[in-house]
Design a protein around this motif. Structure first.
Motif, mmCIF file in Angstrom:
data_model
loop_
_atom_site.group_PDB
_atom_site.id
_atom_site.type_symbol
_atom_site.label_atom_id
_atom_site.label_comp_id
_atom_site.label_asym_id
_atom_site.label_seq_id
_atom_site.Cartn_x
_atom_site.Cartn_y
_atom_site.Cartn_z
ATOM 1 N N PRO A 164 -3.842 14.274 14.827
ATOM 2 C CA PRO A 164 -3.328 14.266 13.782
ATOM 3 C C PRO A 164 -3.905 13.975 13.151
ATOM 4 O O PRO A 164 -4.171 13.143 13.204
ATOM 5 N N LEU A 165 -3.672 13.908 11.904
ATOM 6 C CA LEU A 165 -3.506 13.666 10.686
ATOM 7 C C LEU A 165 -2.889 11.697 10.327
ATOM 8 O O LEU A 165 -2.056 11.595 11.023
ATOM 9 N N LEU A 166 -3.478 10.846 9.276
ATOM 10 C CA LEU A 166 -3.338 9.558 9.129
ATOM 11 C C LEU A 166 -2.771 9.706 7.690
ATOM 12 O O LEU A 166 -3.909 9.695 7.028
ATOM 13 N N ILE A 167 -1.194 9.838 7.415
ATOM 14 C CA ILE A 167 -0.908 9.931 5.132
ATOM 15 C C ILE A 167 -0.615 9.036 5.133
ATOM 16 O O ILE A 167 -0.020 8.201 5.668
ATOM 17 N N SER A 168 -1.027 8.597 3.732
ATOM 18 C CA SER A 168 -1.504 7.298 3.272
ATOM 19 C C SER A 168 -1.371 7.608 2.415
ATOM 20 O O SER A 168 -0.703 8.731 1.429
ATOM 21 N N THR A 169 -1.099 6.431 1.418
ATOM 22 C CA THR A 169 -0.332 6.279 -0.362
ATOM 23 C C THR A 169 -0.092 4.667 -0.377
ATOM 24 O O THR A 169 -0.356 4.170 0.353
ATOM 25 N N ASP A 170 -0.516 4.683 -1.943
ATOM 26 C CA ASP A 170 -0.593 3.666 -2.560
ATOM 27 C C ASP A 170 0.589 3.268 -2.760
ATOM 28 O O ASP A 170 1.385 2.851 -3.736
ATOM 29 N N GLN A 171 0.842 2.483 -1.823
ATOM 30 C CA GLN A 171 2.927 2.031 -2.075
ATOM 31 C C GLN A 171 2.702 0.385 -1.864
ATOM 32 O O GLN A 171 3.145 -0.352 -1.124
ATOM 33 N N GLU A 172 1.832 -0.047 -3.245
ATOM 34 C CA GLU A 172 2.110 -2.137 -2.945
ATOM 35 C C GLU A 172 3.163 -2.856 -4.180
ATOM 36 O O GLU A 172 3.452 -2.913 -3.448
ATOM 37 N N ILE A 192 4.590 9.035 6.842
ATOM 38 C CA ILE A 192 2.989 8.105 5.674
ATOM 39 C C ILE A 192 2.457 6.488 6.794
ATOM 40 O O ILE A 192 3.582 5.731 6.700
ATOM 41 N N ARG A 193 1.674 6.788 7.221
ATOM 42 C CA ARG A 193 1.311 6.205 8.567
ATOM 43 C C ARG A 193 0.626 4.903 7.369
ATOM 44 O O ARG A 193 0.214 3.459 8.686
ATOM 45 N N GLN A 194 0.233 4.907 6.656
ATOM 46 C CA GLN A 194 -1.166 3.850 6.707
ATOM 47 C C GLN A 194 -0.699 3.755 4.791
ATOM 48 O O GLN A 194 -1.616 4.607 3.505
ATOM 49 N N PRO A 195 -0.526 2.578 4.417
ATOM 50 C CA PRO A 195 0.352 2.234 3.300
ATOM 51 C C PRO A 195 -1.128 0.911 2.762
ATOM 52 O O PRO A 195 -1.310 0.479 3.761
ATOM 53 N N TYR A 196 -1.665 1.916 1.957
ATOM 54 C CA TYR A 196 -2.966 1.079 0.938
ATOM 55 C C TYR A 196 -2.168 -0.640 0.455
ATOM 56 O O TYR A 196 -2.505 -0.907 -0.775
ATOM 57 N N ALA A 197 -2.101 -1.236 1.153
ATOM 58 C CA ALA A 197 -1.126 -2.476 0.957
ATOM 59 C C ALA A 197 -1.222 -3.627 2.312
ATOM 60 O O ALA A 197 -1.509 -3.123 3.038
ATOM 61 N N PRO A 198 -1.890 -4.412 1.806
ATOM 62 C CA PRO A 198 -1.482 -5.504 1.217
ATOM 63 C C PRO A 198 -2.426 -5.460 -0.165
ATOM 64 O O PRO A 198 -3.484 -5.312 0.566
ATOM 65 N N ILE A 199 -2.513 -6.084 -1.415
ATOM 66 C CA ILE A 199 -3.739 -7.093 -2.192
ATOM 67 C C ILE A 199 -3.745 -7.836 -1.845
ATOM 68 O O ILE A 199 -3.058 -9.219 -1.557
#
Length: 602
Positions: free
Chosen positions: A133-141, A186-193
């Motif tokens: 399966p895929l790991l779906i991500s997005t930049d939800q900071e 979506i399982r991989q939010p590119y956060a936190p900073i």
């Protein structure tokens, strides 16, 4: 010369003493038998091409996995040689997909969830061994960097949370954000900073950072790791290692150099990443920056074995997935060609290669490096094993698909939106109120709301509507980066109103954002009318240092509807501003008129 900001550790220590400590988790707990068995069996049955595919995550064009628009078909064909998002996943055995609005992946909860299911079906195919399966991500900071459109909860971003000083609020924002993302697949939010923003002229981080105090940034980073992972069950991604906070260059367009000494790096940049690792962060994103104190070679951190393998894995003990920042950014492409970058990133210690500019070229370069012996298949297996382990722990092997109807109910749920209001209300910072203009006294007044605006959020209109709802005669007059003629007309209009509220966005940046200095000139023209003016920084709080004569100034740190609603209520005295500056604002000519921790209330 960069302004190096003082660190007010005493304030943070006093605050921290009143808060319960965050739970500390091991970075790499012992693998249960089921996990180990699945990962080992899956890896054994994967071809080399499938393994290499797992290393890549990229965008795809289209709102539907198998039926994209004609324009998106053409875009996929040009970028990947196939027409549909599903075919991209199948052709390259992709390990991950990253969603963006510009690639038409993000419209409504139902559409996003349906797209995610379609892509997962493409990844899994007929269910034969070796399909993953895929790991779906997005930049939800959140704040100024968010991808999910309404009705998704739009929380304040990192610097606003820094102004609020509440780890619990930061955790709440991460947990609810993570739950909504998980609901749509979506399982991989590119956060936190985790960057510590110590340079007011930083063009790329700024309000995306929690602030300039490493202790505060560390506290809130750990809180969000906990919220995303323990609260929502998604993978937190602490970024950008080894720390992107002290640069006046943007790595999207140039290669920044961080000239911290090793001691400065240990004191300023390292603490948030150390705390994130202690909190069990499952992924860390690299920065395309040069840090000579950590690696004098001149290579960006993304391509540096000394930094990724030596410091991050060796010294800090991180055992999770290292994901590169986007490989189509200029900073990582300057020294080596696009064919070399993915190979060098893997040799440095990266696991997941994000958005190479030419996916086929990058994939083939890695395969060729294995064939020639530059990379061993054992090295590929190391990264694939980490990625598979992460997917197993995410539950993707058991439940790769999402319930579309449940996603519609979850995203933007009433209790989520109420939490947005509660969190946002604690972040607004009143910086100046010299004339005691605020809070506004009850009056039948005419108000002009002007300045920076964006159609996506319409902050000017939101503020004007708030005044109208309270009995004022409010006029919304957007003036984003106005011409001389617009500045003159806006000032003339302001002269006929009792009050002007003007929004500014990075007015300090007369190099890139506002090269003509039009926002500064607009504020000066409004002040020259002699009528009361309230200036609101809807992004960087640093603007006031470049706006002489301003006597009433607030920082909202973002321009979401919730942030503007909080602003209007504070202007009318319906709530008291509680935020305190999470950064120091230096004067343009030196000095520190607004220190870390400053904030007014009423």
């Amino acid at each position: 010369m960069k302004a190096r900001l003082a660190i007010a550790s005493v304030l943070v220590a006093v605050l921290s003493a009143t808060l319960a400590p965050l739970p500390v988790r091991a970075s790499a707990p012992p693998a249960p038998a089921g996990e180990h068995g699945w990962v080992t069996s899956t890896l054994r049955h994967m071809s080399l091409e499938q393994k290499v595919g797992q290393l890549f995550a990229t965008y795809v064009y289209g709102a539907d996995a198998t039926e994209p628009s004609a324009a998106d078909r053409a875009a996929n064909r040009a970028a990947f040689g196939v027409e549909t998002p599903a075919e991209v996943v199948e052709e390259y055995h992709l390990g991950g997909v990253c969603y963006f609005s510009w690639s038409h992946n993000l419209d409504s909860p139902r559409q996003i969830a349906t797209l995610s299911n379609g892509l997962q079906r493409a990844a899994l195919g007929d269910g034969r061994k070796g399909r993953v399966p895929l790991l779906i991500s997005t930049d939800q900071e959140q704040g100024v960097v968010l991808r999910m459109p309404p009705p998704a909860a739009q929380f304040p971003g990192a610097m606003a949370l820094g102004a609020g000083r509440s780890p619990q609020a930061a955790r709440t924002a991460a947990e609810i954000t993570g739950r909504e993302l998980r609901a749509v697949g979506i399982r991989q939010p590119y956060a936190p900073i985790a960057d510590v923003n110590v340079d007011p002229a930083n063009p790329v981080i700024g309000v995306r950072s929690f602030g300039s105090d490493p202790a505060l940034v560390a506290d809130l980073t750990a809180a969000q790791v906990d919220g995303f992972q323990d609260g929502a069950g998604v993978t937190a991604v602490a970024k950008h290692f080894p720390g992107h906070g002290d640069t006046d260059n943007d790595s999207h367009t140039d290669l920044p150099v961080i000239n911290h000494t090793r001691q400065e790096w240990e004191r300023i940049d390292a603490p948030p990443f150390r705390r994130a690792i202690r909190a069990g962060v499952e992924s860390i994103m690299t920065a395309h920056i040069v840090v000579p104190a950590l690696d004098p070679s001149g290579d960006p951190a993304t391509l540096s074995p000394r930094i990724l393998t030596g410091v991050l894995r060796g010294e800090l003990g991180f055992r999770g997935v290292i994901v590169t920042d986007a490989l189509n950014m200029a900073a990582v492409r300057q020294r080596y060609g696009d064919e070399r970058v993915p190979v060098l990133a893997l040799k440095a210690g990266a696991d997941q290669l994000l958005m190479p500019p030419d996916l086929r070229l990058a994939r083939d370069a890695v395969l060729r490096a294995v064939a020639t012996g530059e990379l061993s298949e054992r090295r590929i297996d190391e990264s694939v094993r980490r990625i598979l382990t992460l997917k197993y722990r995410q539950g993707l092997t058991r439940s790769p698909l999402v319930d579309v109807d449940a996603a519609v109910r979850t995203v933007g749920a009433p209790e989520h939106l109420r939490a947005v209001t509660r969190v946002t209300d604690g972040t607004l910072t009143a910086v100046r109120n010299d004339d005691g203009l605020l809070p506004l006294r009850p009056a039948d007044r005419s108000v002009l709301v002007t300045g920076w605006n964006t159609a996506a959020f319409a902050p000017i209109e939101t503020v004007a509507q708030g005044f109208t709802a309270r009995g004022a005669r409010a006029t919304a007059r957007p003036a984003t980066l106005p011409s001389d003629a617009v500045i003159a007309a806006t000032a003339a209009e302001a002269a006929g109103h009792d009050l002007t509220v003007v929004l500014v966005n990075k007015a300090w940046d007369t190099t890139v954002t506002d090269p003509r200095g039009s926002q500064q000139r607009l504020v000066a023209a409004l002040l020259a009318t002699g009528r009361p003016v309230v200036v609101v920084a809807v992004r960087d709080p640093y603007d006031i240092a470049h706006l002489p004569g301003v006597r009433t100034y607030l920082a909202s740190y973002s321009y979401t509807r919730a942030a503007m609603d909080t602003l209007v209520r504070a202007l009318h005295g319906e709530l008291s501003p509680r935020g305190r500056l999470p950064v120091t604002i230096p004067a343009a000519d030196g000095g520190v008129p607004y220190p870390y921790g400053h904030g007014l209330t009423w």
